[in-house]
Structure formats: C-alpha cells, structure tokens
Enzyme design. Structure first.
Site, PDB file in Angstrom:
ATOM      1  CE  LYS A 122      -3.560  10.964   2.641  1.00  0.00           C
ATOM      2  NZ  LYS A 122      -3.823   9.695   1.676  1.00  0.00           N
TER       3      LYS A 122
ATOM      4  CG  HIS B 182      -2.393  -0.609   1.506  1.00  0.00           C
ATOM      5  ND1 HIS B 182      -3.543  -0.604   0.127  1.00  0.00           N
ATOM      6  CD2 HIS B 182      -2.591  -2.161   1.665  1.00  0.00           C
ATOM      7  CE1 HIS B 182      -4.446  -1.015   0.560  1.00  0.00           C
ATOM      8  NE2 HIS B 182      -4.274  -2.692   1.134  1.00  0.00           N
TER       9      HIS B 182
ATOM     10  CE  LYS C  14     -13.939   7.139   0.264  1.00  0.00           C
ATOM     11  NZ  LYS C  14     -12.743   6.878   1.601  1.00  0.00           N
TER      12      LYS C  14
ATOM     13  CB  THR D 143     -10.822   5.458  -1.718  1.00  0.00           C
ATOM     14  OG1 THR D 143      -9.837   5.384   0.082  1.00  0.00           O
ATOM     15  CG2 THR D 143      -9.536   3.690  -1.811  1.00  0.00           C
TER      16      THR D 143
ATOM     17  CE  LYS E 155      -6.947  13.614  -0.136  1.00  0.00           C
ATOM     18  NZ  LYS E 155      -6.630  13.085  -1.097  1.00  0.00           N
ATOM     19  NE  ARG E 156      -4.281  10.222   9.458  1.00  0.00           N
ATOM     20  CZ  ARG E 156      -4.088   9.623  10.562  1.00  0.00           C
ATOM     21  NH1 ARG E 156      -4.373   8.737  10.540  1.00  0.00           N
ATOM     22  NH2 ARG E 156      -2.764   9.784  11.298  1.00  0.00           N
TER      23      ARG E 156
END
Ligand SMILES: *Cc1c(COP(=O)(O)O)cnc(C)c1O
Length: 865
Positions: free
Chosen positions: A605, A404, A714, A710, A599-600
């Site tokens: 990110k 992952h 969505k 992911t 998101k985290r």
C-alpha cells in the site's frame, strides 16, 4: 410450510422474548402492548404493527425503564448511561423487527444466501439503527430531554471490530445492502471475545504498541444469545472403516452457541441477521478432577473451548497458531452449515435434498471459510447419508468463492499433517476430491505437468517433504462461481492466479466490483453534504438509488452550488481539525489541503512512498525564501492504520511517519505549510470522521497488488479527490468520474512482471537517493532503526524494492505537483469534487449485492408485508 409447534426458523424463539418483554413495559406504554402481544400468535400483520413508529414520550419511558431495570440507575448521569438506555431500548425494536421478518420469510420460503466470513467489521450500531429504523426525531428528542445530544451519546459506543480491514468491512456493507434490498440473507461468523487489537502510539518515540480489544466487558446490546441454538463441533481423533464407510471418531468436542445480531435495512421492514458463534465446552467443569485436587484440569475443557472464539487473527501474521486458526475456520463453517441444514430439514424434510440449491446459496469471503467445500460434502454424505455423488454435486451447486488477494502469502495452504491431526475425515474427503479431479483432468487430455500444477494437494515449494492443501484451489475446483472484486483484479484472477483453472471452466469466473453502503459512508457520516445533495436533487431517493447522483454533474460548474459545496467541505474540515486539536493539541491551518491516507499499513500500500515524498516537500520548503514559501500550497498530511503486530517493516513505517510528524510539526519555518499527523487506532468510527474532511486521499499501491480497495469509494462519495495508481477499483472510479479528474501516476500492472524480473529500465531519481541518505543519516532520529526500512527499498541486495517505490517516485512527484496546481484554483478543485461524488453511484454496495443476487445467488427480494 408446516413446522411442529415450538420449532421456529433458525431457533428464533418467539416465546422467550415475549415473556421477558411484556411485563417490563411501563404504564405509559400500554398502548404499545398490543403489537407485542400480537407476536404470541404470529401473523403476517404483526410485522407491520411491531415496527410502527412509537411516540416520543414512550421512547423516553422505554430508555429510562431499560436504564432502571437493566443497569440499576434512575437517571442517566453520563453519555454512557444514556447510551445504555437507548441501545437496549433500540434492541427491543430490532428484535421485534427481526422476528417479524423471519416469521414472514418462514412462510414465504424464499431462497436464502449465507455470507460466510471470518470477519465482520461492523463498527458502531446505534446511529445506524436509529437512522435505518427512521427514529432519529424520536431519539434526538428523548435524549435531549435527558440532557444529552444524540451524537455525544453515540460516541459512548465501542466499535465492534471483528475484522482487520477492507475484507471485514465489505462483509458489513453487504449485510446492510442485503437487508435494504429485502434479500433474504444471513451472515455467519465468529463472536470473537477480543477483536482487532487497539493500537497505541507512543507520542515521543512513535512506536506502535498493541493492547487487546476487550469490547464485550460493558455488555453488547446489539446481540441476542440463543441458548437453544447450538451445534456440536468435533476435532481430532481418527477415521475408522465400518461396512466400507468412513466413520470419524473425534477426540474433542465443543458447542458452537449462536449469538444473533439483527441487521436492519434502510427504510424497509426487513431486518436480517448476523449469526456469530461462540465456543462453549460440552462439560463446563470436571468435578471429579476438582475433587481430586486437580483444579487446572477441572477447568481445562472451558479453557480449550474459550481459545477457539477468543481472538481475531491479524491477517498478515506469520503462520504461528496455525492449528488454532484452522480450528476457528472449521468451527464457524461447520456450525453455519449444520445450522442451515437443520433449518432446511425442518422446512423440507429429509427426502428433498435436490431442493437444497434452490433454497440455499453460500458466499465464501476469501479462503478462510473454504473448508466448507469438504465440510458440506461430509455433512451430506456422512451425517445425512446421501451418496458421494449427490453430496459432491449439491456442494458444488451451493457454494461460491470470492477471491480477495493475489498476494501468495494470503492464499491459505494447510499442511496435510495438521489436517490429519485436526480434521482427519475432512482431509480424507479432500484427498478423494483431489484424486477425482486429477483423474478427470487426465481424461480431458491435460498433460502431467498441467495436472501437477492444478493439484489441490501439492508439495510445499520451500520444503518438498511437506505436503500442503491449497484451499484456494479446493475452492476453485468445487465452487459454483468464483469472482474477483474489481475488473482488473478479476482479469488477474483469470489470466494469472487461476489461469489453468480458468482454461478448464471459463464460465465459472466472474467479476463483482466491490461497493460500500451509502448509508453509513455518505448519508450518516456526512449529514451536511447529504442535506445539500437532497436539496439539489429535490429528494433523498438517492440514498437507495445512488446512480441518481449523476444528476449533480449538471451543477459542477454552477458558482452558487460550488460555493455551498465548499462551505460543507469547510465545515467537515473544521470537524476533522477539531479531532486533531483534541488528540494533539495543535491548531492546523484550515486553508491547507487536507491530504489523507488511511488503511492497513502494508508495503504494497506504500505509505512509505507517501512519507518519503513529504520529506522531500519539507526539504524543498526549507530551502525556499520566505517570499517563495508564500506561493506554496499548505498541506496537512493525515495518516492512520494498524501494522500487524508481527509485521516488522510495517511497524517501522508507522514509526517513521510519527517521527517525521514530530520534527515537521514543530519546525517554525514550515509548520504553517506542512504538517503530518498519525491518528492512532484507525477503525470504522474514525474513518467516518476522517473521510468527510478529506480533500485529497491517496491510494498508491503498486499496480496489480490492491485487489479493489474500498476506502477509495468512501472518499469518492464524500467528494475527496484521489491521487492514486492504476490499480483495483481506482481504475473504475476514474472511469466513472472522468479519467482526467483523477491524479494517476506510476507503472501499469502489465509492466510489473518484466520490471521485477529483469530490473532493467527501473527509473532512478537523485531526489530519492537524497531522501534515503537523509533518513540513514538520522534526520528523523534512530538511524539504526530506520535502516532496514530504507534498505528494503534502496538496497538492491536486501529488499530489492519489490514494490517499486523508487521506480514510481518521479512520476508520483509529478502528480503531486499537479495536485498543488489544481488546488490553487479552488473553483476547478470544487468542480472536480462535485464530479467525484456525482460519479460514485456505481460504488454503492447495493449495486454489488444486486449483481451477486442475479449472477451468482440466483435469488429474488422478499419483502415482509
Ligand atoms: C473501508 C475500510 C478499510 C479498507 O480500506 P482500504 O483503503 O480499501 O484498504 C479498512 N479499515 C476500515 C476501518 C475501513 O472502514
């Protein structure tokens, strides 16, 4: 298949449930007694009748009955009361359905897949249960009669947050798809007493604080404790040689006790199971110690056991608590393997071990469960008495590993010293595997240098005196199949991360692009859009066949359809604005572009890139005349996400977003044109509210760092446009939607290495430098506090801008300009929005799970008749 009386599949103890359920039925439900009693003599027919829809009146009765006898309340006074009654009523249906499914599977004896994951981020269960079982009419009516709206009742449920983020949510989506596709599959994990921490944000200072998630205090209707399903888990001690064999003499033993969480499929009688393990002491209490006045010692065993299943680890944390984390991983892995082997033996005896790979396949979700590689071998060889060769062979036939991440810090490596202390026999097994592996490589003509690179046990690169077991390498060597989670990620896995191994066995490596369940992430969280889609397509078959959404493409430019689409989006924006109003007391301009990044919080990110660009936008607006401002596209920028408690820079990012919000939202010059909100405690339930209201979502990781993502899927399903980098599954989303429909910016993954290494040709921008100076100058308060954050991206001696924010900034601003330009053309924006949803079919986890079933698990559906 023959089982001795009293033995049931996986300990699904039918008798116990029956005895409890039958006498509780209210008089008006006697008509329902038949199917329940029919379970006493299990028959395949019982399955169908047990799941038959009841009448509304009986639902009300059942809810009130549960409330009365389980909670001591005659009528529901609060939504929580109504929830308790409804949830425990639904629980009975779930148990009936799960029992019937497993009764059927016990007879049909299909191949099973076991999904081993340290995390399952399930979120709430009530609506999912009601809708998957097709009971919405009955429950809405029953709850209405009691004076409640179903949505309001559903809000009373606490999230089951046994996961950090994407990886745990993926596991939850997969379970939903497996059950929906009638694939015999179980999840296995840990029943953490405290899940993901609750994030509090101090409104005035913007600091993140963490408090424990005490989610079990009010009871959990969605689980069934199986007192009779328990396995012994050992730790520590030593290995002795007896007759040439290794015998492990452990120092500590605990029970792993099973809790089953039924997982209903959508529009199918199949109900799978998520079995979570709770650690219990062998001896509850040391009376001798107590009598001697040693009260703490008397409780010691209980405390040591409790610690094992106490807390979910935040994934990005420092190596603290390494031993406990290793204990957790081993604990749930061995319990799961023992459970599966016990069931296999009950079904097939102890002389048919070659059948094991035809009956059981395991998917290991990242490196957390990879101790399974050594543990399955240990159980087969040491406990079941198979030969070493057979044990190793069966292990490698049954186990598969999903990678992952390419972040080196997240690829687990356990110090040999820790393993020697905690799991001495497993260490010995890993050493033998490593030895055989290196010997085999030598025979294949590999150079010493190559063999050294591929060794499972190798020196710590920062501390050569310490030897480490590389769990990912162990997994790659032993697994039957290895996969990445998006096309680009799987390429990086093959070409970089595990390239040496790929060259040795290319056929082991695959890609399985992630997906999300369209039930929770479109059908349930966005009933308005779902209704519109169903109306247009003439049926709601798309929920189980998401590729059917491509038919929407034909209407993307249809004015009438666009108008309806816009109306739905407006409605979802109003709901999201309502959440902001409720949390912050602010009314936001509904004509604003709703721009969401949830998101985290992580440097890769790049939430800071987003907030830096907001600062620039703010400065531009401030510099404009009132006339010029009228031309600007108003934006509401919404953030959400947790920073790991030990992740210093991430916490500074959270605070900066909040401080920027505090300043901007109260500036009379700009507040109608630009707002920033940080929604605290991001979780599955908040995601379900925020995603349908988003018009734009940001997925702006440095290319090559986000394995898949992911939430991008969505958002796509819900018709939110994407501003993103050429990374993870966003690439495939762009390909499915139309590459020109997605706002893409930034360098590509293949350029990153060179840029980082040489630092030549790194782009600079005076606007960027000015933003850095503004923050350091105290524009958002506490200049001192934000300095390390600025330095991490701006001071080439300190942070070195590893994630290349400065380099991507100019192109990001260009893409932002494009976003504004397209938003001014609402018809074009809506066309794209429709094209996004229409192109999202590939990203149903049904597709992903079907691919696993065919290419990895080699199994077929088995639907209870
Ligand atoms: C989907 C989801 C994630 C994953 O988000 P990414 O943007 O892909 O990292 C994380 N947390 C929650 C609560 C989710 O629902």
């Amino acid at each position: 298949m023959q089982l001795p009386a009293g033995k049931t599949l996986g300990g699904l103890n039918r008798g116990a449930n029956l005895n409890r359920a039958a006498p509780l039925r209210p008089a008006s439900m006697r008509s329902r007694a038949a199917p329940v009693l029919a379970m006493a003599k299990p028959s395949i027919n019982a399955a169908a009748t047990a799941a038959a829809p009841p009448t509304a009146a009986s639902e009300t009765d059942l809810i009130l009955k549960k409330l009365r006898y389980d909670f001591g309340k005659l009528t529901p006074e609060t939504p929580r009361d109504a929830y308790n009654g409804a949830a425990f009523a639904l629980r009975e249906r779930l148990i009936d359905q799960m029992e019937a499914t497993h009764e059927y599977w016990r007879k049909a004896d299909p191949k099973f897949t076991y999904y081993l994951s340290a995390e399952f981020l399930m979120g709430r269960s009530m609506m999912n249960t009601v809708l998957n079982l097709g009971l919405q009419g009955e429950y809405a009516k029953a709850l209405n009669e009691m004076g409640f709206k179903m949505e309001q009742v559903a809000e009373a449920e606490r999230d089951a947050a046994l996961g950090n983020g994407g990886l745990g949510r993926l596991a939850a989506c997969f379970l939903d798809s497996m059950a929906t596709l009638d694939l015999p599959g179980w999840g296995y994990g840990i029943r953490y007493k405290y899940g993901m921490f609750k994030q509090l944000v101090d409104r005035s200072t913007g600091y993140q604080n963490e408090v424990p998630d005490i989610w079990l205090t009010d009871g959990n209707p969605w689980e069934v404790k199986r007192n009779d399903v328990r396995h012994k888990v050992c730790f520590g001690g030593k290995v002795e040689k007896k007759d040439g064999k290794s015998v492990w003499i452990p120092a500590e033993e605990v029970w792993a006790v099973a809790y089953d969480n039924p997982v209903p499929g959508f529009r199918t009688p199949t109900c799978a199971n998520l079995r979570l393990w709770d650690a219990q002491p062998l001896e509850e209490f040391d009376l001798g110690a107590f009598n001697a006045g040693e009260y703490d010692k008397a409780m010691l065993a209980r405390e040591r056991a409790d610690a094992i299943s106490a807390v979910l680890y935040p994934n990005d944390a420092t190596p603290e608590g390494k031993e406990l984390r290793l204990k957790q991983q081993y604990f749930f892995v061995t319990a799961a393997l023992q459970d599966v082997l016990a069931r296999f033996k009950a079904m097939h005896g102890t002389s048919n071990w070659d059948l094991l790979p035809e009956k059981a396949s395991f998917q290991l979700n990242d490196t957390h469960p990879t101790m399974a590689m050594a543990e399955l071998t240990r159980l087969l060889v040491d406990v079941e008495g198979l030969s070493w060769e057979q044990g190793v062979k069966l292990t490698s036939q049954c186990l598969n590993y999903t990678n992952h991440t390419v972040m080196p810090e997240a690829l687990e490596k356990w110090p040999v010293k820790v393993l020697a202390k905690m799991l001495p026999r497993n260490l010995e097994i890993i050493e033998i595997i490593d030895e055989g592996w290196q010997k085999w490589l030598k025979e294949q003509g590999k150079s010493d240098e190559e063999i050294k690179r591929m060794a499972i046990i190798h020196p710590n690169q920062w501390n050569p005196d310490e030897m480490l077991v590389n769990m990912a390498y162990l997994a790659v060597v032993c697994a039957n199949r290895i996969n990445g989670v998006a096309a680009i990620h799987s390429e990086i896995v093959k070409d970089e991360l595990f390239n040496d191994f790929y060259k040795v066995f290319p056929s082991k490596f695959q890609n399985k692009t992630n997906g999300v369940t369209p039930r929770r992430w479109l059908n349930f969280c966005n009933p308005e859009l779902s209704a519109l889609i169903t109306e247009k397509l003439g049926s709601d078959n798309w929920v189980n066949n998401l590729e059917e959404l491509t038919k929407l493409r034909a209407f993307a430019t249809d004015k009438g359809f666009q108008e309806k689409w816009q109306q739905v989006k407006r409605q979802k924006k109003i709901q999201l604005a309502g959440l902001i109003k409720q949390m912050f007391g602010d009314d936001v301009n509904l004509d604003s572009l709703f721009d969401v990044q949830i998101k985290r919080i992580h440097e890769y990110k790049r939430q800071h890139l987003n907030v830096f660009s907001i600062i620039h936008r703010y400065k531009e607006l401030k510099a404009m005349s009132p006339e010029q401002r009228k031309q600007a596209v108003p934006r509401v920028c919404i953030f959400g996400g947790k920073a790991a408690s030990s992740y210093d820079i991430a916490k500074r990012i959270v605070r900066l977003i909040n401080q920027v919000g505090n300043k901007l939202n109260s500036d009379p010059d700009t507040k109608d044109l630009l707002r920033v909100y940080f929604i605290p405690d991001y979780n599955v339930s908040l995601a379900e509210k925020m995603i349908p209201g988003a018009e734009l979502s940001q997925h702006i990781s440095t290319a090559g760092t986000e394995a898949s993502g992911t939430s991008n899927m969505k958002f796509q399903m819900n018709g939110s446009l994407i501003l993103g980098t050429w990374d993870g599954a966003t690439i495939e989303i762009a390909e499915e939607t139309g590459v020109d429909e997605v706002f893409i910016f930034g360098v590509r993954a293949h350029q990153i290495h060179e840029l980082r290494k040489t630092r030549k040709d790194l782009k600079t921008d005076p606007r960027w430098d000015a933003i850095m100076e503004d923050i350091k100058g105290g524009m958002f308060g506490d200049a001192e506090y934000f300095k390390p954050l600025v330095d991490s991206v701006h001071d080439m001696n300190i942070g070195n801008d590893w994630f290349l924010l400065a380099n991507d900034f100019a192109d990001y601003m260009r893409a932002q300009g494009e976003v504004d330009a397209v938003y001014k053309d609402q018809s074009e924006w809506t066309r794209r929005s429709i094209m996004y949803t229409a192109g999202s079919g590939k990203f149903s986890s049904d597709r992903t799970v079907r691919e696993y079933a065919e290419d990895v698990w080699n199994m077929k559906p088995c639907r209870p008749q």
